[in-house]
Design a protein around this motif. Structure first.
Motif, PDB file in Angstrom:
ATOM      1  N   ASP A  77       3.774 146.773  63.439  1.00 54.56           N
ATOM      2  CA  ASP A  77       2.604 147.345  62.780  1.00 54.56           C
ATOM      3  C   ASP A  77       1.853 148.249  63.751  1.00 54.56           C
ATOM      4  O   ASP A  77       1.437 147.819  64.834  1.00 54.56           O
ATOM      5  N   ALA A  83      -1.081 149.353  63.522  1.00 52.91           N
ATOM      6  CA  ALA A  83      -2.461 148.889  63.705  1.00 52.91           C
ATOM      7  C   ALA A  83      -2.536 147.859  64.827  1.00 52.91           C
ATOM      8  O   ALA A  83      -3.516 147.826  65.590  1.00 52.91           O
ATOM      9  N   LEU A  84      -1.510 147.031  64.952  1.00 53.69           N
ATOM     10  CA  LEU A  84      -1.475 146.034  66.016  1.00 53.69           C
ATOM     11  C   LEU A  84      -1.404 146.712  67.386  1.00 53.69           C
ATOM     12  O   LEU A  84      -2.078 146.301  68.328  1.00 53.69           O
ATOM     13  N   HIS A 136      -2.492 149.760  68.081  1.00 49.94           N
ATOM     14  CA  HIS A 136      -3.793 150.391  68.305  1.00 49.94           C
ATOM     15  C   HIS A 136      -4.816 149.368  68.787  1.00 49.94           C
ATOM     16  O   HIS A 136      -5.636 149.659  69.661  1.00 49.94           O
ATOM     17  N   GLN A 137      -4.755 148.178  68.224  1.00 43.50           N
ATOM     18  CA  GLN A 137      -5.718 147.135  68.563  1.00 43.50           C
ATOM     19  C   GLN A 137      -5.467 146.558  69.960  1.00 43.50           C
ATOM     20  O   GLN A 137      -6.422 146.260  70.689  1.00 43.50           O
ATOM     21  N   CYS A 138      -4.212 146.443  70.348  1.00 38.46           N
ATOM     22  CA  CYS A 138      -3.881 145.649  71.534  1.00 38.46           C
ATOM     23  C   CYS A 138      -3.447 146.444  72.761  1.00 38.46           C
ATOM     24  O   CYS A 138      -3.438 145.908  73.869  1.00 38.46           O
ATOM     25  N   ILE A 181      -1.768 155.985  72.749  1.00 38.57           N
ATOM     26  CA  ILE A 181      -1.144 155.131  71.744  1.00 38.57           C
ATOM     27  C   ILE A 181       0.258 155.629  71.384  1.00 38.57           C
ATOM     28  O   ILE A 181       1.189 154.849  71.216  1.00 38.57           O
ATOM     29  N   CYS A 188      -0.099 140.314  70.356  1.00 38.34           N
ATOM     30  CA  CYS A 188      -1.149 141.170  70.895  1.00 38.34           C
ATOM     31  C   CYS A 188      -1.207 141.083  72.418  1.00 38.34           C
ATOM     32  O   CYS A 188      -1.296 142.109  73.110  1.00 38.34           O
ATOM     33  N   ARG A 231      -0.567 144.050  75.158  1.00 41.17           N
ATOM     34  CA  ARG A 231      -1.593 144.378  76.147  1.00 41.17           C
ATOM     35  C   ARG A 231      -1.016 144.332  77.567  1.00 41.17           C
ATOM     36  O   ARG A 231      -1.174 145.266  78.361  1.00 41.17           O
TER      37      ARG A 231
END
Length: 200
Positions: free
Chosen positions: A3, A5-6, A8-10, A17, A95, A99
């Motif tokens: 995903d 979005a995952l 982008h978040q992590c 990105i 996540c 990271r």
């Protein structure tokens, strides 16, 4: 497919990105519980982990005895760990793995970029080779100090995926067993002075 979005978040904020997405697509796995174990040229195929606890037990079993890569980024499980008991479920948390993996790949990229004096697609490719092998210029790349951003840059400077093209590896990225023929080297002697002397 991971995903977006995952990611982008992590992802580590120092890395674009688009580059993290390309890095995971080329070097990573779609399975957060993925554990890849190699020893020399051999690939060890244990029972596939069914949950995070299974994965951690498997990682601890082989860490220090073989090369163990874990999770979405295929993070090197032995990096920064002196005792297998220190290995936690963070390695197989999607996540956390993104990271840690994106931050460590960013360091590898900066190491390569500083050594080459540039940033861009060829450096990305060489950094990817270093990530996969764990080696750069005969050193364990993950253990090298982070040289920091290139001069005049605030972040890791990389081109977006569409600008990154596959290229033949530089001589520094070839496997050790690939010996070069010294007789095949190009001529680098400037013969123009001889030509001038021969003219009347």
């Amino acid at each position: 497919m991971i995903d977006a979005a995952l990611i982008h978040q992590c992802a580590d904020p120092q890395i674009e990105i688009a580059i993290v997405e390309r890095f995971i697509a080329e070097a990573g796995s779609d399975n957060p519980l993925s554990v890849t174990i190699t020893s020399g040229d051999r690939i060890i195929l244990p029972q596939v982990p069914q949950n995070a606890d299974d994965a951690v037990r498997l990682i601890r079993r082989f860490a220090g005895q073989a090369t163990v890569r874990v999770g979405l980024t295929q993070y090197p499980a032995g990096y920064g760990v002196s005792d297998a008991a220190q290995i936690s479920v963070d390695l197989v948390d999607a996540c956390q793995n993104i990271r840690m993996g994106s931050a460590l790949f960013g360091k590898v990229y900066r190491i390569v970029a500083h050594a080459r004096g540039e940033a861009g697609s060829s450096v990305f490719r060489e950094a990817l080779n270093a990530w996969r092998s764990g080696m750069f210029q005969d050193d364990y790349v993950f253990g090298l100090a982070d040289p920091g951003p290139l001069s005049g840059e605030e972040n890791v400077s990389m081109y977006p995926p569409e600008a990154i093209v596959d290229a033949e590896p530089d001589s520094t990225t070839l496997a050790p067993e690939q010996n070069h023929d010294p007789h095949a080297a190009g001529i680098r002697v400037d013969l123009s002075p001889l030509k001038d002397q021969g003219e009347p």
